[in-house]
Write a protein that holds these residues in place. Structure first.
Motif, PDB file in Angstrom:
ATOM      1  N   GLU A   1       0.964  -1.459   0.430  1.00 51.10           N
ATOM      2  CA  GLU A   1       0.130   0.171  -0.164  1.00 51.10           C
ATOM      3  C   GLU A   1       0.922   1.277  -0.237  1.00 51.10           C
ATOM      4  OE1 GLU A   1      -3.328   0.096   0.027  1.00 51.10           O
ATOM      5  OE2 GLU A   1      -3.418  -1.981  -0.418  1.00 51.10           O
ATOM      6  N   ASN A   2       1.961   1.102   0.068  1.00 55.02           N
ATOM      7  CA  ASN A   2       2.948   1.963   0.468  1.00 55.02           C
ATOM      8  C   ASN A   2       2.689   3.192   1.170  1.00 55.02           C
ATOM      9  OD1 ASN A   2       4.385   1.805  -2.534  1.00 55.02           O
ATOM     10  ND2 ASN A   2       2.463   2.302  -3.691  1.00 55.02           N
ATOM     11  N   ALA A   3       2.707   2.849   2.318  1.00 57.19           N
ATOM     12  CA  ALA A   3       2.891   3.328   3.414  1.00 57.19           C
ATOM     13  C   ALA A   3       3.883   3.253   4.593  1.00 57.19           C
ATOM     14  CB  ALA A   3       1.359   2.953   4.278  1.00 57.19           C
ATOM     15  N   SER A   4       4.143   4.065   5.599  1.00 58.93           N
ATOM     16  CA  SER A   4       4.824   3.917   6.154  1.00 58.93           C
ATOM     17  C   SER A   4       5.243   3.095   7.288  1.00 58.93           C
ATOM     18  CB  SER A   4       5.200   5.885   6.487  1.00 58.93           C
ATOM     19  OG  SER A   4       3.819   5.540   8.142  1.00 58.93           O
ATOM     20  N   ALA A   5       5.915   2.978   7.915  1.00 58.85           N
ATOM     21  CA  ALA A   5       6.590   1.915   8.321  1.00 58.85           C
ATOM     22  C   ALA A   5       5.773   1.682   9.463  1.00 58.85           C
ATOM     23  CB  ALA A   5       7.720   1.850   8.916  1.00 58.85           C
ATOM     24  N   ALA A   6       5.799   3.235  10.611  1.00 59.09           N
ATOM     25  CA  ALA A   6       4.173   3.331  11.190  1.00 59.09           C
ATOM     26  C   ALA A   6       2.952   3.376  10.933  1.00 59.09           C
ATOM     27  CB  ALA A   6       4.860   4.594  12.217  1.00 59.09           C
ATOM     28  N   ASP A   7       3.162   3.833  10.217  1.00 57.35           N
ATOM     29  CA  ASP A   7       1.226   4.003   9.514  1.00 57.35           C
ATOM     30  C   ASP A   7       0.869   2.036   9.523  1.00 57.35           C
ATOM     31  OD1 ASP A   7       0.233   6.227   9.843  1.00 57.35           O
ATOM     32  OD2 ASP A   7       1.000   6.693   8.042  1.00 57.35           O
ATOM     33  N   ALA A   8       1.924   1.201   9.175  1.00 53.13           N
ATOM     34  CA  ALA A   8       1.906   0.168   8.577  1.00 53.13           C
ATOM     35  C   ALA A   8       1.215  -0.935   9.794  1.00 53.13           C
ATOM     36  CB  ALA A   8       2.358  -0.656   7.615  1.00 53.13           C
ATOM     37  N   VAL A   9       2.178  -0.694  10.006  1.00 52.04           N
ATOM     38  CA  VAL A   9       2.271  -1.466  12.066  1.00 52.04           C
ATOM     39  C   VAL A   9       0.798  -1.082  12.750  1.00 52.04           C
ATOM     40  CG1 VAL A   9       2.821  -1.773  14.327  1.00 52.04           C
ATOM     41  CG2 VAL A   9       5.026  -1.926  11.909  1.00 52.04           C
ATOM     42  N   TRP A  10       0.850   0.441  12.503  1.00 53.16           N
ATOM     43  CA  TRP A  10      -0.237   0.895  13.231  1.00 53.16           C
ATOM     44  C   TRP A  10      -1.886   0.072  13.019  1.00 53.16           C
ATOM     45  CZ3 TRP A  10      -3.062   2.297  17.436  1.00 53.16           C
ATOM     46  CH2 TRP A  10      -4.198   3.116  17.094  1.00 53.16           C
ATOM     47  N   TRP A  11      -1.931  -0.030  11.704  1.00 54.42           N
ATOM     48  CA  TRP A  11      -2.178  -0.788  11.175  1.00 54.42           C
ATOM     49  C   TRP A  11      -2.808  -2.000  11.244  1.00 54.42           C
ATOM     50  CZ3 TRP A  11      -1.968  -5.035   7.023  1.00 54.42           C
ATOM     51  CH2 TRP A  11      -3.464  -5.557   7.161  1.00 54.42           C
ATOM     52  N   ALA A  12      -1.686  -3.418  11.265  1.00 57.07           N
ATOM     53  CA  ALA A  12      -1.744  -4.690  11.412  1.00 57.07           C
ATOM     54  C   ALA A  12      -1.932  -5.048  12.579  1.00 57.07           C
ATOM     55  CB  ALA A  12      -0.641  -4.811  11.284  1.00 57.07           C
ATOM     56  N   VAL A  13      -1.702  -3.492  13.602  1.00 58.93           N
ATOM     57  CA  VAL A  13      -2.570  -4.134  15.310  1.00 58.93           C
ATOM     58  C   VAL A  13      -3.704  -3.886  15.158  1.00 58.93           C
ATOM     59  CG1 VAL A  13      -2.445  -2.757  17.552  1.00 58.93           C
ATOM     60  CG2 VAL A  13      -0.115  -3.207  16.121  1.00 58.93           C
ATOM     61  N   VAL A  14      -4.604  -2.606  14.584  1.00 56.65           N
ATOM     62  CA  VAL A  14      -5.873  -2.607  14.807  1.00 56.65           C
ATOM     63  C   VAL A  14      -6.113  -3.327  13.692  1.00 56.65           C
ATOM     64  CG1 VAL A  14      -7.313  -0.207  14.092  1.00 56.65           C
ATOM     65  CG2 VAL A  14      -5.446   0.378  15.095  1.00 56.65           C
ATOM     66  N   THR A  15      -5.808  -3.934  13.021  1.00 55.03           N
ATOM     67  CA  THR A  15      -7.158  -4.998  11.743  1.00 55.03           C
ATOM     68  C   THR A  15      -7.042  -6.089  12.563  1.00 55.03           C
ATOM     69  OG1 THR A  15      -5.925  -3.625  10.337  1.00 55.03           O
ATOM     70  CG2 THR A  15      -6.739  -5.677   9.590  1.00 55.03           C
ATOM     71  N   ALA A  16      -5.459  -6.926  13.620  1.00 53.46           N
ATOM     72  CA  ALA A  16      -5.434  -8.180  14.108  1.00 53.46           C
ATOM     73  C   ALA A  16      -6.586  -7.688  15.266  1.00 53.46           C
ATOM     74  CB  ALA A  16      -4.223  -7.951  14.303  1.00 53.46           C
ATOM     75  N   SER A  17      -6.615  -6.618  16.050  1.00 50.46           N
ATOM     76  CA  SER A  17      -7.169  -7.127  17.107  1.00 50.46           C
ATOM     77  C   SER A  17      -8.832  -6.436  16.595  1.00 50.46           C
ATOM     78  CB  SER A  17      -7.233  -5.284  17.959  1.00 50.46           C
ATOM     79  OG  SER A  17      -7.523  -4.401  17.367  1.00 50.46           O
ATOM     80  N   THR A  18      -9.154  -6.342  15.749  1.00 49.52           N
ATOM     81  CA  THR A  18     -10.323  -6.036  14.999  1.00 49.52           C
ATOM     82  C   THR A  18     -11.331  -4.806  15.075  1.00 49.52           C
ATOM     83  OG1 THR A  18     -12.356  -7.434  16.453  1.00 49.52           O
ATOM     84  CG2 THR A  18     -10.701  -8.946  14.750  1.00 49.52           C
ATOM     85  N   VAL A  19     -10.308  -4.104  15.958  1.00 47.55           N
ATOM     86  CA  VAL A  19     -10.878  -2.983  16.289  1.00 47.55           C
ATOM     87  C   VAL A  19     -11.521  -2.162  14.178  1.00 47.55           C
ATOM     88  CG1 VAL A  19     -10.300  -0.306  17.123  1.00 47.55           C
ATOM     89  CG2 VAL A  19      -9.600  -2.561  18.208  1.00 47.55           C
ATOM     90  N   GLY A  20     -10.427  -1.867  13.688  1.00 46.54           N
ATOM     91  CA  GLY A  20     -10.776  -1.795  12.431  1.00 46.54           C
ATOM     92  C   GLY A  20     -11.089   0.261  12.653  1.00 46.54           C
ATOM     93  N   TYR A  21     -10.963   0.562  12.925  1.00 51.35           N
ATOM     94  CA  TYR A  21     -11.072   2.465  13.160  1.00 51.35           C
ATOM     95  C   TYR A  21     -11.497   3.012  11.967  1.00 51.35           C
ATOM     96  CZ  TYR A  21      -9.364   2.480  17.522  1.00 51.35           C
ATOM     97  OH  TYR A  21      -8.774   2.453  18.997  1.00 51.35           O
ATOM     98  N   GLY A  22     -10.353   2.588  10.577  1.00 50.49           N
ATOM     99  CA  GLY A  22     -11.329   3.022   9.780  1.00 50.49           C
ATOM    100  C   GLY A  22      -9.901   4.533   9.162  1.00 50.49           C
ATOM    101  N   ASP A  23      -9.548   4.499   9.918  1.00 50.46           N
ATOM    102  CA  ASP A  23      -8.052   5.603   9.661  1.00 50.46           C
ATOM    103  C   ASP A  23      -7.424   5.199   8.438  1.00 50.46           C
ATOM    104  OD1 ASP A  23      -6.951   4.099  11.327  1.00 50.46           O
ATOM    105  OD2 ASP A  23      -5.884   5.759  12.208  1.00 50.46           O
ATOM    106  N   ILE A  24      -6.899   3.169   8.552  1.00 47.01           N
ATOM    107  CA  ILE A  24      -6.214   3.492   7.616  1.00 47.01           C
ATOM    108  C   ILE A  24      -6.588   2.670   6.721  1.00 47.01           C
ATOM    109  CG2 ILE A  24      -3.905   3.016   6.774  1.00 47.01           C
ATOM    110  CD1 ILE A  24      -2.544   4.541   9.549  1.00 47.01           C
ATOM    111  N   SER A  25      -6.735   2.328   6.335  1.00 49.22           N
ATOM    112  CA  SER A  25      -7.273   1.395   5.476  1.00 49.22           C
ATOM    113  C   SER A  25      -6.982   0.985   3.874  1.00 49.22           C
ATOM    114  CB  SER A  25      -9.376   0.876   4.420  1.00 49.22           C
ATOM    115  OG  SER A  25      -9.398   2.354   3.732  1.00 49.22           O
ATOM    116  N   PRO A  26      -6.868  -0.733   3.373  1.00 50.42           N
ATOM    117  CA  PRO A  26      -6.254  -0.896   2.116  1.00 50.42           C
ATOM    118  C   PRO A  26      -6.916  -0.819   0.911  1.00 50.42           C
ATOM    119  CG  PRO A  26      -7.206  -3.162   3.369  1.00 50.42           C
ATOM    120  CD  PRO A  26      -7.620  -1.505   4.171  1.00 50.42           C
ATOM    121  N   ALA A  27      -5.967  -0.479  -0.410  1.00 47.62           N
ATOM    122  CA  ALA A  27      -7.075  -0.098  -1.913  1.00 47.62           C
ATOM    123  C   ALA A  27      -7.052  -0.871  -2.232  1.00 47.62           C
ATOM    124  CB  ALA A  27      -6.261   1.630  -1.677  1.00 47.62           C
TER     125      ALA A  27
END
Length: 170
Positions: free
Chosen positions: A44-70
């Motif tokens: 997704e050409n995301a920064s390392a911090a954003d990518a890890v944040w996305w992984a934590v949010v996705t893995a915890s099934t919270v899914g804030y929606g601030d970062i989502s795959p395109a």
């Protein structure tokens, strides 16, 4: 049939080993987050911090929606990460903690069980001796019926080959 079941047995044994090791669970969870973050960052050409944040949010099934795959690759990764967490990792962690909480402190230890069995054998011997002295004929003890007998009242899941093997060992 045995060969067809072999991979499932390996998977089962691996899951049991995995579930019984809290260190392995934690390390694998962290590794999964990092690897998913790295892959997501590349796809997704995301920064390392954003990518890890996305992984934590996705893995915890919270899914804030601030970062989502395109991309479809990112969406596939998200589906794989969520499925792995929900169907495997979270249940294993929950089962591990539950097994630690549910402990029967009143359960007999192996030595106590052996002592009880020896006591029962000795009582049976003494009872037979006492009955013989007084001329009383004792009824023969009933032999346990095999669990896999056709007219057995045992539930189907207890009538497996494994039950049959246990009976032969006795």
């Amino acid at each position: 049939m045995e060969i067809l079941l072999l991979p499932f047995r390996w998977i089962y044994r691996g899951l049991v080993w995995f579930a019984n090791s809290p260190g392995t669970l934690i390390v694998s969870y962290l590794l999964m987050i990092v690897v998913a973050g790295i892959i997501y960052g590349e796809v997704e050409n995301a920064s390392a911090a954003d990518a890890v944040w996305w992984a934590v949010v996705t893995a915890s099934t919270v899914g804030y929606g601030d970062i989502s795959p395109a991309t479809w690759e990112g969406r596939f990764l998200a589906a794989l990460l969520i499925s792995t967490m929900v169907l495997l990792v979270i249940p294993l962690i929950t089962a591990h903690f539950a097994s630690r909480l549910i402990v029967d402190d009143d359960a007999f230890e192996h030595d106590e069980q052996e002592e009880l069995k020896n006591d029962v054998r000795r009582m049976r011997m003494l009872l037979e001796e006492l009955a013989a002295r007084h001329g009383i004929e004792l009824p023969e003890p009933e032999k346990p019926r095999p669990l896999n007998a056709p007219d057995s009242a045992a539930p189907l899941w207890e009538r497996s080959k494994r039950s049959n093997k246990r009976q032969r060992r006795r």
